[in-house]
Design a protein around this motif. Sequence first.
Motif, mmCIF file in Angstrom:
data_model
loop_
_atom_site.group_PDB
_atom_site.id
_atom_site.type_symbol
_atom_site.label_atom_id
_atom_site.label_comp_id
_atom_site.label_asym_id
_atom_site.label_seq_id
_atom_site.Cartn_x
_atom_site.Cartn_y
_atom_site.Cartn_z
ATOM 1 N N GLN A 243 -11.306 4.168 0.657
ATOM 2 C CA GLN A 243 -11.206 5.550 0.884
ATOM 3 C C GLN A 243 -10.471 5.767 2.122
ATOM 4 O OE1 GLN A 243 -15.430 6.330 1.127
ATOM 5 N NE2 GLN A 243 -15.860 5.916 -0.834
ATOM 6 N N GLU A 244 -10.305 5.205 3.072
ATOM 7 C CA GLU A 244 -9.601 5.568 4.408
ATOM 8 C C GLU A 244 -8.233 5.787 4.033
ATOM 9 O OE1 GLU A 244 -9.810 7.028 8.104
ATOM 10 O OE2 GLU A 244 -11.604 5.938 7.510
ATOM 11 N N ALA A 245 -7.574 4.878 3.469
ATOM 12 C CA ALA A 245 -5.968 4.359 3.484
ATOM 13 C C ALA A 245 -5.516 3.923 2.142
ATOM 14 C CB ALA A 245 -5.371 3.667 4.638
ATOM 15 N N GLY A 246 -6.433 3.810 0.987
ATOM 16 C CA GLY A 246 -5.960 3.210 -0.201
ATOM 17 C C GLY A 246 -5.960 1.693 -0.370
ATOM 18 N N ALA B 190 -5.655 -4.572 1.171
ATOM 19 C CA ALA B 190 -5.339 -5.707 0.420
ATOM 20 C C ALA B 190 -4.506 -6.667 1.637
ATOM 21 C CB ALA B 190 -4.256 -5.551 -0.578
ATOM 22 N N ALA B 191 -3.597 -5.953 2.439
ATOM 23 C CA ALA B 191 -3.140 -6.410 3.582
ATOM 24 C C ALA B 191 -4.044 -7.077 4.515
ATOM 25 C CB ALA B 191 -2.044 -5.542 4.310
ATOM 26 N N GLY B 192 -4.866 -6.298 4.902
ATOM 27 C CA GLY B 192 -6.001 -6.969 5.865
ATOM 28 C C GLY B 192 -7.037 -7.878 5.243
ATOM 29 N N LEU B 193 -7.163 -8.134 4.005
ATOM 30 C CA LEU B 193 -7.772 -9.100 3.117
ATOM 31 C C LEU B 193 -7.131 -10.361 3.433
ATOM 32 C CD1 LEU B 193 -9.210 -7.242 -0.084
ATOM 33 C CD2 LEU B 193 -10.639 -8.683 1.540
ATOM 34 N N SER B 194 -5.727 -10.303 3.158
ATOM 35 C CA SER B 194 -5.016 -11.326 2.971
ATOM 36 C C SER B 194 -4.887 -11.979 4.579
ATOM 37 C CB SER B 194 -3.512 -11.123 2.787
ATOM 38 O OG SER B 194 -3.630 -10.671 1.241
ATOM 39 N N LEU B 195 -4.633 -11.055 5.573
ATOM 40 C CA LEU B 195 -4.638 -11.685 6.986
ATOM 41 C C LEU B 195 -5.966 -12.263 7.391
ATOM 42 C CD1 LEU B 195 -2.652 -8.686 8.686
ATOM 43 C CD2 LEU B 195 -2.011 -11.002 8.111
ATOM 44 N N GLY B 196 -7.060 -11.592 7.125
ATOM 45 C CA GLY B 196 -8.314 -11.885 7.461
ATOM 46 C C GLY B 196 -8.699 -13.279 6.862
ATOM 47 N N ALA B 197 -8.329 -13.489 5.527
ATOM 48 C CA ALA B 197 -8.594 -14.836 4.741
ATOM 49 C C ALA B 197 -7.892 -16.048 5.384
ATOM 50 C CB ALA B 197 -8.355 -14.653 3.352
ATOM 51 N N LEU B 198 -6.558 -15.540 5.719
ATOM 52 C CA LEU B 198 -5.401 -16.738 6.134
ATOM 53 C C LEU B 198 -6.154 -16.880 7.683
ATOM 54 C CD1 LEU B 198 -2.196 -15.351 5.080
ATOM 55 C CD2 LEU B 198 -3.265 -17.421 4.225
ATOM 56 N N ALA B 199 -6.488 -16.021 8.691
ATOM 57 C CA ALA B 199 -6.784 -16.357 9.880
ATOM 58 C C ALA B 199 -8.315 -17.300 9.856
ATOM 59 C CB ALA B 199 -7.313 -14.896 10.649
ATOM 60 N N VAL C 287 -5.685 6.339 18.524
ATOM 61 C CA VAL C 287 -4.344 5.735 18.778
ATOM 62 C C VAL C 287 -3.695 5.014 17.380
ATOM 63 C CG1 VAL C 287 -4.319 6.041 21.256
ATOM 64 C CG2 VAL C 287 -4.879 3.929 20.172
ATOM 65 N N ILE C 288 -4.817 4.582 16.458
ATOM 66 C CA ILE C 288 -4.307 3.677 15.593
ATOM 67 C C ILE C 288 -4.511 4.765 14.100
ATOM 68 C CG2 ILE C 288 -4.972 1.641 16.368
ATOM 69 C CD1 ILE C 288 -7.395 1.363 14.904
ATOM 70 N N GLY C 289 -3.739 4.546 13.210
ATOM 71 C CA GLY C 289 -3.891 5.513 11.881
ATOM 72 C C GLY C 289 -4.846 4.994 10.838
ATOM 73 N N ALA C 290 -4.867 5.749 9.973
ATOM 74 C CA ALA C 290 -5.962 5.306 8.805
ATOM 75 C C ALA C 290 -5.520 3.994 8.138
ATOM 76 C CB ALA C 290 -6.022 6.371 7.846
ATOM 77 N N ALA C 291 -4.181 3.528 8.198
ATOM 78 C CA ALA C 291 -3.803 2.333 7.479
ATOM 79 C C ALA C 291 -4.421 1.447 8.090
ATOM 80 C CB ALA C 291 -2.631 2.468 7.148
ATOM 81 N N ALA C 292 -4.373 1.389 9.647
ATOM 82 C CA ALA C 292 -4.642 0.259 10.585
ATOM 83 C C ALA C 292 -6.345 0.218 10.653
ATOM 84 C CB ALA C 292 -4.089 0.567 12.099
ATOM 85 N N GLN C 293 -7.032 1.234 10.503
ATOM 86 C CA GLN C 293 -8.493 1.193 10.550
ATOM 87 C C GLN C 293 -8.916 0.517 8.924
ATOM 88 O OE1 GLN C 293 -10.602 4.758 11.365
ATOM 89 N NE2 GLN C 293 -8.960 5.303 12.835
ATOM 90 N N ALA C 294 -7.933 0.825 8.108
ATOM 91 C CA ALA C 294 -8.488 0.367 6.845
ATOM 92 C C ALA C 294 -8.007 -1.194 6.625
ATOM 93 C CB ALA C 294 -7.601 0.763 5.482
ATOM 94 N N GLY C 295 -7.227 -1.611 7.298
ATOM 95 C CA GLY C 295 -6.650 -3.096 7.593
ATOM 96 C C GLY C 295 -7.948 -3.786 8.460
ATOM 97 N N VAL C 296 -8.449 -3.223 9.470
ATOM 98 C CA VAL C 296 -9.343 -3.744 10.072
ATOM 99 C C VAL C 296 -10.715 -4.237 9.126
ATOM 100 C CG1 VAL C 296 -11.299 -3.238 11.953
ATOM 101 C CG2 VAL C 296 -8.875 -2.810 12.473
ATOM 102 N N ASN C 297 -11.026 -3.240 8.357
ATOM 103 C CA ASN C 297 -12.003 -3.276 7.151
ATOM 104 C C ASN C 297 -11.557 -4.495 6.481
ATOM 105 O OD1 ASN C 297 -12.895 -1.074 8.293
ATOM 106 N ND2 ASN C 297 -13.747 -0.358 6.312
#
Length: 252
Positions: free
Chosen positions: A74-77, A82-91, A197-207
């Motif tokens: 809802q925040e950024a699409g 998906a990018a955040g999911l991939s990074l979190g899984a790899l981390a 200071v971070i955009g909606a996309a970055a917030q969605a990436g955190v999620n």
Amino acid sequence: MAARVLALSGIPWHHELVWESLVWGAVAASSLLLGTLLAIARRWPPRLLGVVLGFGAGALIASVSLDLVAGGYQEAGALAVAAGLSLGALAYYGANRAVDRWTARSGGNAAGAPLALGALLDGIPEQAVLGIGLAAGGGVSVALLVAIFVSNLPESIGSSADMLAAGRRRNRVIGLWMLVTAVCAAATVAGFAVADVIGAAAQAGVNGFAAGALLVMLTNSMIPEAREKAGNLSGLAAVVGFAVAAALMLLD
């Protein structure tokens, strides 16, 4: 961590909402330490521990699907999530492999470590979401606060019980979870500080990052351990955990 972020954002540390975000962050993260104390206070039979882990797995699945992924979308699409999911899984995957290699070299075992690592990797971004919401002026999400508190308990109980059963000293187990609790609480302040200071996309990436780390931890560690300890009863416990967490989030 939080102090450095505050300095970079230009927000004074004595700002009223900074302290409010720290208090709420500490409340949410305190269940990690509470779970450790519960594991120390009594011996948890494997079947009961499996039920607790199953309940926690269900609560975390609800958090992933109804809060982290849905909120990020809802925040950024879908792309940012998906990018955040991939990074979190790899981390989580990479960090867990590092823990396994370290324990193998030291001649010990990784008892409880995957759950502790999962609590840290999902707790930091998850609690940052609390701070972001507070900075946005919407106040703290009571449903998210309770869901984090409830889902943290089984992770810390399960991890601490496994560590103690493997012969780890109590003070070391407490010290580990005190550190995880402090870092997660500080993440709430960091989320508050960077919200503007971070955009909606970055917030969605955190999620998405929190969701990705959670999903790998659930699949590799929490659900298999619950099934091993409690058998088919773990599935019923997971449904109850999902229902409780979902109700809390949908009522918010």
